[in-house]
Design a protein around this motif. Structure first.
Motif, PDB file in Angstrom:
ATOM      1  N   ASP A  42       0.852  -1.186   0.000  1.00  0.00           N
ATOM      2  CA  ASP A  42       0.000   0.000   0.000  1.00  0.00           C
ATOM      3  C   ASP A  42       0.895   1.245   0.000  1.00  0.00           C
ATOM      4  O   ASP A  42       1.663   1.461   0.944  1.00  0.00           O
ATOM      5  CB  ASP A  42      -0.880  -0.035   1.256  1.00  0.00           C
ATOM      6  N   PRO A  43       0.832   2.081  -1.047  1.00  0.00           N
ATOM      7  CA  PRO A  43       1.738   3.235  -1.133  1.00  0.00           C
ATOM      8  C   PRO A  43       1.514   4.263  -0.026  1.00  0.00           C
ATOM      9  O   PRO A  43       2.392   5.089   0.231  1.00  0.00           O
ATOM     10  CB  PRO A  43       1.418   3.826  -2.514  1.00  0.00           C
ATOM     11  N   ARG A  44       0.374   4.211   0.629  1.00  0.00           N
ATOM     12  CA  ARG A  44       0.133   5.140   1.738  1.00  0.00           C
ATOM     13  C   ARG A  44       1.034   4.850   2.931  1.00  0.00           C
ATOM     14  O   ARG A  44       1.163   5.672   3.841  1.00  0.00           O
ATOM     15  CB  ARG A  44      -1.338   5.061   2.161  1.00  0.00           C
ATOM     16  N   GLN A  45       1.662   3.666   2.917  1.00  0.00           N
ATOM     17  CA  GLN A  45       2.536   3.265   4.016  1.00  0.00           C
ATOM     18  C   GLN A  45       4.011   3.506   3.715  1.00  0.00           C
ATOM     19  O   GLN A  45       4.880   3.089   4.477  1.00  0.00           O
ATOM     20  CB  GLN A  45       2.315   1.776   4.318  1.00  0.00           C
ATOM     21  N   ALA A  46       4.298   4.185   2.606  1.00  0.00           N
ATOM     22  CA  ALA A  46       5.681   4.322   2.143  1.00  0.00           C
ATOM     23  C   ALA A  46       6.591   5.039   3.137  1.00  0.00           C
ATOM     24  O   ALA A  46       7.812   4.867   3.105  1.00  0.00           O
ATOM     25  CB  ALA A  46       5.723   5.047   0.800  1.00  0.00           C
ATOM     26  N   ARG A  47       6.020   5.840   4.036  1.00  0.00           N
ATOM     27  CA  ARG A  47       6.818   6.553   5.041  1.00  0.00           C
ATOM     28  C   ARG A  47       6.752   5.882   6.404  1.00  0.00           C
ATOM     29  O   ARG A  47       7.172   6.456   7.405  1.00  0.00           O
ATOM     30  CB  ARG A  47       6.331   8.000   5.157  1.00  0.00           C
ATOM     31  N   ASP A  48       6.223   4.666   6.443  1.00  0.00           N
ATOM     32  CA  ASP A  48       6.027   3.943   7.705  1.00  0.00           C
ATOM     33  C   ASP A  48       6.707   2.576   7.603  1.00  0.00           C
ATOM     34  O   ASP A  48       6.193   1.663   6.958  1.00  0.00           O
ATOM     35  CB  ASP A  48       4.533   3.780   7.977  1.00  0.00           C
ATOM     36  N   THR A  49       7.865   2.442   8.229  1.00  0.00           N
ATOM     37  CA  THR A  49       8.657   1.219   8.105  1.00  0.00           C
ATOM     38  C   THR A  49       7.901  -0.012   8.592  1.00  0.00           C
ATOM     39  O   THR A  49       7.807  -1.028   7.880  1.00  0.00           O
ATOM     40  CB  THR A  49       9.979   1.354   8.890  1.00  0.00           C
ATOM     41  N   ALA A  50       7.360   0.054   9.795  1.00  0.00           N
ATOM     42  CA  ALA A  50       6.700  -1.114  10.373  1.00  0.00           C
ATOM     43  C   ALA A  50       5.483  -1.539   9.564  1.00  0.00           C
ATOM     44  O   ALA A  50       5.253  -2.745   9.342  1.00  0.00           O
ATOM     45  CB  ALA A  50       6.291  -0.827  11.818  1.00  0.00           C
ATOM     46  N   ALA A  51       4.701  -0.572   9.091  1.00  0.00           N
ATOM     47  CA  ALA A  51       3.520  -0.893   8.290  1.00  0.00           C
ATOM     48  C   ALA A  51       3.915  -1.522   6.958  1.00  0.00           C
ATOM     49  O   ALA A  51       3.258  -2.459   6.480  1.00  0.00           O
ATOM     50  CB  ALA A  51       2.691   0.363   8.055  1.00  0.00           C
ATOM     51  N   THR A  52       4.994  -1.038   6.373  1.00  0.00           N
ATOM     52  CA  THR A  52       5.480  -1.608   5.119  1.00  0.00           C
ATOM     53  C   THR A  52       5.946  -3.044   5.319  1.00  0.00           C
ATOM     54  O   THR A  52       5.656  -3.935   4.510  1.00  0.00           O
ATOM     55  CB  THR A  52       6.621  -0.755   4.545  1.00  0.00           C
ATOM     56  N   GLU A  53       6.655  -3.292   6.396  1.00  0.00           N
ATOM     57  CA  GLU A  53       7.113  -4.655   6.698  1.00  0.00           C
ATOM     58  C   GLU A  53       5.931  -5.603   6.869  1.00  0.00           C
ATOM     59  O   GLU A  53       5.929  -6.719   6.323  1.00  0.00           O
ATOM     60  CB  GLU A  53       7.969  -4.646   7.963  1.00  0.00           C
ATOM     61  N   ALA A  54       4.910  -5.150   7.602  1.00  0.00           N
ATOM     62  CA  ALA A  54       3.734  -5.985   7.839  1.00  0.00           C
ATOM     63  C   ALA A  54       2.984  -6.247   6.534  1.00  0.00           C
ATOM     64  O   ALA A  54       2.513  -7.370   6.281  1.00  0.00           O
ATOM     65  CB  ALA A  54       2.811  -5.319   8.854  1.00  0.00           C
ATOM     66  N   SER A  55       2.876  -5.220   5.697  1.00  0.00           N
ATOM     67  CA  SER A  55       2.191  -5.361   4.412  1.00  0.00           C
ATOM     68  C   SER A  55       2.928  -6.335   3.502  1.00  0.00           C
ATOM     69  O   SER A  55       2.316  -7.165   2.830  1.00  0.00           O
ATOM     70  CB  SER A  55       2.070  -3.995   3.730  1.00  0.00           C
ATOM     71  N   ALA A  56       4.267  -6.249   3.487  1.00  0.00           N
ATOM     72  CA  ALA A  56       5.064  -7.157   2.656  1.00  0.00           C
ATOM     73  C   ALA A  56       4.837  -8.610   3.069  1.00  0.00           C
ATOM     74  O   ALA A  56       4.657  -9.488   2.216  1.00  0.00           O
ATOM     75  CB  ALA A  56       6.542  -6.792   2.765  1.00  0.00           C
ATOM     76  N   ARG A  57       4.835  -8.860   4.372  1.00  0.00           N
ATOM     77  CA  ARG A  57       4.604 -10.235   4.857  1.00  0.00           C
ATOM     78  C   ARG A  57       3.220 -10.742   4.448  1.00  0.00           C
ATOM     79  O   ARG A  57       3.063 -11.871   3.978  1.00  0.00           O
ATOM     80  CB  ARG A  57       4.716 -10.278   6.377  1.00  0.00           C
ATOM     81  N   ARG A  58       2.212  -9.894   4.653  1.00  0.00           N
ATOM     82  CA  ARG A  58       0.836 -10.319   4.376  1.00  0.00           C
ATOM     83  C   ARG A  58       0.632 -10.605   2.890  1.00  0.00           C
ATOM     84  O   ARG A  58       0.000 -11.596   2.511  1.00  0.00           O
ATOM     85  CB  ARG A  58      -0.140  -9.241   4.845  1.00  0.00           C
ATOM     86  N   LEU A  59       1.153  -9.742   2.030  1.00  0.00           N
ATOM     87  CA  LEU A  59       1.024  -9.957   0.584  1.00  0.00           C
ATOM     88  C   LEU A  59       1.762 -11.214   0.143  1.00  0.00           C
ATOM     89  O   LEU A  59       1.259 -12.000  -0.669  1.00  0.00           O
ATOM     90  CB  LEU A  59       1.557  -8.739  -0.172  1.00  0.00           C
ATOM     91  N   TRP A  60       2.972 -11.411   0.665  1.00  0.00           N
ATOM     92  CA  TRP A  60       3.778 -12.580   0.313  1.00  0.00           C
ATOM     93  C   TRP A  60       3.033 -13.870   0.671  1.00  0.00           C
ATOM     94  O   TRP A  60       2.961 -14.807  -0.130  1.00  0.00           O
ATOM     95  CB  TRP A  60       5.119 -12.506   1.038  1.00  0.00           C
ATOM     96  N   GLU A  61       2.465 -13.897   1.854  1.00  0.00           N
ATOM     97  CA  GLU A  61       1.743 -15.091   2.300  1.00  0.00           C
ATOM     98  C   GLU A  61       0.438 -15.278   1.538  1.00  0.00           C
ATOM     99  O   GLU A  61       0.058 -16.404   1.210  1.00  0.00           O
ATOM    100  CB  GLU A  61       1.463 -14.996   3.803  1.00  0.00           C
ATOM    101  N   ALA A  62      -0.257 -14.185   1.233  1.00  0.00           N
ATOM    102  CA  ALA A  62      -1.555 -14.283   0.563  1.00  0.00           C
ATOM    103  C   ALA A  62      -1.426 -14.780  -0.874  1.00  0.00           C
ATOM    104  O   ALA A  62      -2.223 -15.610  -1.321  1.00  0.00           O
ATOM    105  CB  ALA A  62      -2.258 -12.927   0.579  1.00  0.00           C
ATOM    106  N   VAL A  63      -0.440 -14.278  -1.597  1.00  0.00           N
ATOM    107  CA  VAL A  63      -0.269 -14.718  -2.983  1.00  0.00           C
ATOM    108  C   VAL A  63       0.213 -16.163  -3.012  1.00  0.00           C
ATOM    109  O   VAL A  63      -0.244 -16.978  -3.828  1.00  0.00           O
ATOM    110  CB  VAL A  63       0.703 -13.792  -3.746  1.00  0.00           C
ATOM    111  N   GLY A  64       1.145 -16.497  -2.152  1.00  0.00           N
ATOM    112  CA  GLY A  64       1.572 -17.885  -2.024  1.00  0.00           C
ATOM    113  C   GLY A  64       2.264 -18.453  -3.241  1.00  0.00           C
ATOM    114  O   GLY A  64       2.112 -19.637  -3.554  1.00  0.00           O
ATOM    115  N   ARG A  65       3.019 -17.636  -3.941  1.00  0.00           N
ATOM    116  CA  ARG A  65       3.751 -18.090  -5.127  1.00  0.00           C
ATOM    117  C   ARG A  65       5.216 -17.688  -4.988  1.00  0.00           C
ATOM    118  O   ARG A  65       5.517 -16.532  -4.690  1.00  0.00           O
ATOM    119  CB  ARG A  65       3.173 -17.490  -6.410  1.00  0.00           C
TER     120      ARG A  65
END
Length: 373
Positions: free
Chosen positions: A110-133
């Motif tokens: 989510d580009p709205r999180q680009a200035r928020d390190t922790a939110a970006t880390e959490a988003s990366a994990r969630r997307l990685w797990e959700a796509v599952g590829r």
């Protein structure tokens, strides 16, 4: 494979498509492009917003989401991850054939999180797990706050596409974040040969802003520098890449099985109609690079791109002279690249807002239909 795409590939350039929609994946067009030599796909909020506003291929999923009562934010998450999952499946044979180098599909946090390190880390994990590829790339903007998130994602075994890079200093910081991430991944017990990354260095937007300023100056000297800054900046980025990935620090990781973070040329569609439409393709040929192209640029490259070999090495002195000449004319490199990063984030946030509104409207439309039945 198209002759021109094959020639690019022979010179070390992987051609990716900067576009994604269910029309492309389900209609067979993406497979046709893969057969022609496209080796990967990148996406961004603008691309998703455009895809959602066209056609009816999303209707069935929207009906399902309405039935589950999800809100707009969750609907966007499910729709975009499904699009990327389908593209990953189309490109899986390329991924297997290239041992994971290509066959990749990128999905941005989510580009709205680009200035928020922790939110970006959490988003990366969630997307990685959700796509599952395994052939997924998580796109993380190269903001100051994004740098530690890039390291964290890599350290957890997540492959990353670092996006919105405009400056040489920031690019060097991105490469350091990459090396640190791989070192930590190795310490964490991950097989670092399975972790891949690209660094998306933006090209045409640099020319757009610099040429605007040159036009305001209006002298012969200024006009002679038009449409040179984008290529010069990108070529110097490749010089920095060669320097970093020839260090002893990198050699240790390479011997442990790591793959170098490839430079990816982004924003490669020309904005000035007076320029050759393949300028940012044929002018940026070098080994171990990626060029992600919008559809029009890809079509132009296939049709009439003239690939003459490496057009980056040997250009470093000339490229530095271009940036030096711009500074002498009063065009601040630092000011330009900082502005472009800010504008880039603003554009992605605006597109994300448009995407949310498009999905909101679609959810309401389908909900009304279901209630009327």
């Amino acid at each position: 494979m198209s002759n021109n795409l094959e020639t690019l590939h022979q010179h070390g350039v992987s051609v990716w498509l900067d576009d994604l929609s269910r029309e492309l994946t389900d209609g067979g067009e993406l497979q046709r492009l893969v057969d022609a030599g496209v080796l990967g796909v990148t996406s961004n909020p603008t691309i998703f917003a455009t895809a959602l506003s066209k056609g009816d291929r999303y209707t069935d999923q929207v009906k399902e989401l309405v039935g589950k009562g999800v809100d707009t934010e969750e609907a966007v998450f499910h729709i975009t991850t499904e699009d990327v999952r389908r593209a990953c499946d189309v490109l899986k044979p390329v991924f297997d054939r290239t041992d994971g180098i290509d066959g990749r599909v990128s999905l941005e946090v989510d580009p709205r999180q680009a200035r928020d390190t922790a939110a970006t880390e959490a988003s990366a994990r969630r997307l990685w797990e959700a796509v599952g590829r395994e052939n997924l790339h998580i796109k993380i903007p190269a903001t100051v706050e994004g740098l530690p998130a890039i390291t964290t994602a890599l350290s957890e075994g997540i492959s990353v596409n670092v996006t919105l890079i405009f400056s040489l200093d920031r690019y060097r910081a991105v490469m350091q974040a990459f090396l640190t991430g791989l070192e930590q991944a190795k310490q964490n017990g991950h097989d670092i040969s399975k972790i891949h990354s690209v660094a998306s260095f933006f090209v045409s937007r640099v020319d757009t802003e610099v040429d605007r300023r040159l036009g305001e100056i209006g002298t012969d000297e200024a006009n002679a520098l038009r449409s040179k800054a984008g290529l010069a900046n990108a070529r110097l980025a490749y010089q920095a890449y060669e320097e970093v990935f020839s260090t002893p620090r990198w050699q240790v990781l390479k011997e442990a099985g790591a793959h170098a973070q490839r430079p990816l040329w982004a924003s490669t569609g020309v904005k000035d109609p007076n320029l050759p439409d393949t300028l940012y393709v044929t002018g940026l040929v070098a080994e171990n690079t990626v060029n992600t192209m919008p559809g029009k640029t890809l079509d132009a490259t296939i049709d009439h791109g003239e690939v003459t070999g490496d057009t980056i090495r040997g250009s470093y002195g000339e490229s530095q002279s271009v940036l030096d000449d711009l500074e002498r004319l009063g065009i601040s490199y630092t000011e330009v690249v900082e502005l472009l990063e800010t504008e880039g984030l603003d554009k992605f946030e605006k597109s994300w807002t448009e995407l949310l509104q498009t999905v909101t409207d679609e959810l309401e439309r389908v909900k009304t239909q279901v209630e009327a039945q």
